[in-house]
Write a protein that holds these residues in place. Sequence first.
Motif, PDB file in Angstrom:
ATOM      1  N   VAL A 188      27.541  72.309  13.519  1.00 62.87           N
ATOM      2  CA  VAL A 188      27.607  71.473  14.729  1.00 62.87           C
ATOM      3  C   VAL A 188      28.249  71.896  15.799  1.00 62.87           C
ATOM      4  O   VAL A 188      29.366  72.758  15.523  1.00 62.87           O
ATOM      5  N   MET A 189      27.653  71.497  16.826  1.00 58.25           N
ATOM      6  CA  MET A 189      28.285  71.954  17.964  1.00 58.25           C
ATOM      7  C   MET A 189      29.004  70.821  18.790  1.00 58.25           C
ATOM      8  O   MET A 189      28.407  69.511  18.804  1.00 58.25           O
ATOM      9  N   GLU A 190      30.108  70.649  19.443  1.00 58.21           N
ATOM     10  CA  GLU A 190      30.864  69.806  19.875  1.00 58.21           C
ATOM     11  C   GLU A 190      31.680  70.228  21.055  1.00 58.21           C
ATOM     12  O   GLU A 190      32.129  71.164  21.152  1.00 58.21           O
ATOM     13  N   ALA A 198      28.570  63.175  12.231  1.00 57.53           N
ATOM     14  CA  ALA A 198      28.667  62.254  12.790  1.00 57.53           C
ATOM     15  C   ALA A 198      29.276  60.993  12.456  1.00 57.53           C
ATOM     16  O   ALA A 198      29.888  60.182  13.235  1.00 57.53           O
ATOM     17  N   GLY A 199      28.656  60.662  11.178  1.00 56.69           N
ATOM     18  CA  GLY A 199      29.110  59.502  10.654  1.00 56.69           C
ATOM     19  C   GLY A 199      30.706  59.362   9.946  1.00 56.69           C
ATOM     20  O   GLY A 199      31.226  58.354  10.037  1.00 56.69           O
ATOM     21  N   GLU A 200      31.047  60.739   9.653  1.00 51.74           N
ATOM     22  CA  GLU A 200      32.435  60.451   8.913  1.00 51.74           C
ATOM     23  C   GLU A 200      33.548  61.365   9.556  1.00 51.74           C
ATOM     24  O   GLU A 200      34.801  60.860   9.212  1.00 51.74           O
ATOM     25  N   VAL A 201      33.223  61.996  10.613  1.00 53.52           N
ATOM     26  CA  VAL A 201      34.400  62.787  10.992  1.00 53.52           C
ATOM     27  C   VAL A 201      34.847  62.440  12.496  1.00 53.52           C
ATOM     28  O   VAL A 201      35.869  62.278  12.809  1.00 53.52           O
ATOM     29  N   TYR A 202      33.631  61.850  13.125  1.00 57.02           N
ATOM     30  CA  TYR A 202      33.759  61.704  14.660  1.00 57.02           C
ATOM     31  C   TYR A 202      34.611  60.153  14.880  1.00 57.02           C
ATOM     32  O   TYR A 202      35.281  60.235  15.529  1.00 57.02           O
ATOM     33  N   GLN A 241      47.722  61.005  14.883  1.00 59.95           N
ATOM     34  CA  GLN A 241      46.942  61.542  13.637  1.00 59.95           C
ATOM     35  C   GLN A 241      47.433  60.859  12.270  1.00 59.95           C
ATOM     36  O   GLN A 241      46.332  60.922  11.493  1.00 59.95           O
ATOM     37  N   GLN A 242      48.138  60.056  12.288  1.00 58.52           N
ATOM     38  CA  GLN A 242      48.278  58.981  11.026  1.00 58.52           C
ATOM     39  C   GLN A 242      47.508  57.839  11.019  1.00 58.52           C
ATOM     40  O   GLN A 242      47.316  57.115  10.063  1.00 58.52           O
ATOM     41  N   VAL A 243      46.784  57.467  12.161  1.00 57.48           N
ATOM     42  CA  VAL A 243      46.197  56.241  12.257  1.00 57.48           C
ATOM     43  C   VAL A 243      44.722  56.326  11.218  1.00 57.48           C
ATOM     44  O   VAL A 243      44.167  55.311  11.132  1.00 57.48           O
ATOM     45  N   ALA A 244      44.158  57.303  11.434  1.00 53.96           N
ATOM     46  CA  ALA A 244      42.888  57.565  10.682  1.00 53.96           C
ATOM     47  C   ALA A 244      42.849  58.891   9.961  1.00 53.96           C
ATOM     48  O   ALA A 244      43.669  59.772  10.037  1.00 53.96           O
ATOM     49  N   SER A 245      42.138  59.030   8.980  1.00 50.70           N
ATOM     50  CA  SER A 245      42.014  60.067   8.102  1.00 50.70           C
ATOM     51  C   SER A 245      40.711  60.743   7.982  1.00 50.70           C
ATOM     52  O   SER A 245      39.718  59.831   8.136  1.00 50.70           O
ATOM     53  N   LEU A 246      40.577  61.989   7.939  1.00 46.89           N
ATOM     54  CA  LEU A 246      39.395  62.770   7.964  1.00 46.89           C
ATOM     55  C   LEU A 246      38.820  62.823   6.588  1.00 46.89           C
ATOM     56  O   LEU A 246      39.741  63.063   5.570  1.00 46.89           O
ATOM     57  N   PRO A 247      37.577  62.798   6.386  1.00 45.71           N
ATOM     58  CA  PRO A 247      37.033  62.984   4.981  1.00 45.71           C
ATOM     59  C   PRO A 247      37.558  64.399   4.192  1.00 45.71           C
ATOM     60  O   PRO A 247      37.965  65.174   4.795  1.00 45.71           O
ATOM     61  N   GLU A 248      37.762  64.464   3.079  1.00 43.66           N
ATOM     62  CA  GLU A 248      38.110  65.585   2.065  1.00 43.66           C
ATOM     63  C   GLU A 248      37.321  66.671   2.510  1.00 43.66           C
ATOM     64  O   GLU A 248      37.620  67.790   2.641  1.00 43.66           O
ATOM     65  N   TRP A 249      36.131  66.532   2.473  1.00 43.06           N
ATOM     66  CA  TRP A 249      35.176  67.608   2.341  1.00 43.06           C
ATOM     67  C   TRP A 249      35.238  68.350   3.866  1.00 43.06           C
ATOM     68  O   TRP A 249      34.960  69.468   4.011  1.00 43.06           O
ATOM     69  N   PRO A 294      36.884  58.645  13.064  1.00 41.53           N
ATOM     70  CA  PRO A 294      38.312  59.030  12.761  1.00 41.53           C
ATOM     71  C   PRO A 294      39.276  59.679  13.874  1.00 41.53           C
ATOM     72  O   PRO A 294      40.146  59.427  14.396  1.00 41.53           O
ATOM     73  N   VAL A 295      38.314  60.661  14.218  1.00 36.64           N
ATOM     74  CA  VAL A 295      38.893  61.690  15.458  1.00 36.64           C
ATOM     75  C   VAL A 295      38.982  60.530  16.828  1.00 36.64           C
ATOM     76  O   VAL A 295      39.972  60.679  17.316  1.00 36.64           O
ATOM     77  N   ASN A 296      38.020  59.975  16.978  1.00 35.36           N
ATOM     78  CA  ASN A 296      37.855  58.901  18.196  1.00 35.36           C
ATOM     79  C   ASN A 296      39.028  57.968  17.887  1.00 35.36           C
ATOM     80  O   ASN A 296      39.778  57.715  18.684  1.00 35.36           O
ATOM     81  N   GLU A 297      39.281  57.418  16.664  1.00 37.37           N
ATOM     82  CA  GLU A 297      40.426  56.482  16.771  1.00 37.37           C
ATOM     83  C   GLU A 297      41.678  57.114  16.858  1.00 37.37           C
ATOM     84  O   GLU A 297      42.578  56.533  17.339  1.00 37.37           O
ATOM     85  N   MET A 298      42.181  58.335  16.540  1.00 39.45           N
ATOM     86  CA  MET A 298      43.130  58.997  16.984  1.00 39.45           C
ATOM     87  C   MET A 298      43.293  58.965  18.325  1.00 39.45           C
ATOM     88  O   MET A 298      44.414  58.850  18.834  1.00 39.45           O
ATOM     89  N   TRP A 299      42.315  59.433  19.070  1.00 40.75           N
ATOM     90  CA  TRP A 299      42.419  59.637  20.511  1.00 40.75           C
ATOM     91  C   TRP A 299      42.770  58.216  20.939  1.00 40.75           C
ATOM     92  O   TRP A 299      43.450  58.001  22.317  1.00 40.75           O
ATOM     93  N   MET A 300      41.972  57.155  20.515  1.00 43.10           N
ATOM     94  CA  MET A 300      42.146  55.665  21.327  1.00 43.10           C
ATOM     95  C   MET A 300      43.721  55.492  21.018  1.00 43.10           C
ATOM     96  O   MET A 300      44.161  54.638  21.774  1.00 43.10           O
TER      97      MET A 300
END
Length: 300
Positions: A151-153, A87-91, A112-120, A93-99
């Motif tokens: 996680v369910m999404e 919730a804190g590290e994945v969502y 997809q370039q505007v934010a990055s997902l955590p390595e893990w 940036p995903v939302n930033e991409m969508w915005m």
Amino acid sequence: MHRNYVIVLVIAITAGYLSPCLGQKASDTVTSTEREFIEIIATDYAFDAPDEIPSGWTTIKFTNDGDEPHMLLFHLLPEGKTFDHFAGEVYPPVNEMWMAARDDGMGPSEAQQVASLPEWFHDARWMGGVGFIDAGRSTEVIMKLPPGTYVMECYVKTEDGELHAMEGMVRELIVAEERSEALPPKADIDITLSNYVMDIDGELTPGQHTVAVHFEEGNYHNVHVARLNEEESVQDVLDWLPWLERDGLWPPAPATLLGGKNILPEGDTGYFTLDLEPGRYLFVSEITGHLGVMQEVNIE
Ligand SMILES: [Cu+2]
């Protein structure tokens, strides 16, 4: 490519175990009537689901009780990662991409370039779920889940263009070490997904079907089923599916959405139920740039 950045979840469950057949040689499949279910109910915008279920084969009865289309994708998190990490590290940036796509008019590659997902997150695994399904509809998906933290999404958009996950459709599910005794169902339709090609084997006729989806080579396919009336076009569905296109997954949908099966790891098989009536159908993966991974079917 589109799906690399999306994950949403939903799950509900009333845990059930299938009794082994006494005094009989166990068959390797069972019929739907012998099954018990875990229930997941999707509303606008939450998943009503159990917190914990057994591992092994699980039947999920999924109902869309909302007013908008929904879907469910299960993510199996890597060892040591929790729902809070997701919730804190994945969502965010995903939302930033969508915005960036929604508000700044960026195309998917640029967004997809505007934010990055955590390595893990690259070690998380997609573990199936339910395809896009309209309000008021139900489906069953049957799959084999290993123990772990999931996680369910749901990443459909609201009428205002917000990701359902951001509105609350993201939830934790624990899959316990304790195993279900359930067996996989018997399917009458087989769909094989391999390197951007979808093959359908079996007779698609009016009535109830259990569809087996075999995820062969390439961990990027899923199957969604839509019914099209005379005015609706295949191209409109293809244009609507990519989540990072500005109009993608933004209601209203351009066809009737009947569910399907979300991505599983290579080599896995999952199942979903499908109730067909005469009409024109599209079986399609979200990888819509590849025309081999869809089939248009007329059912007489
Ligand atoms: Cu949703």
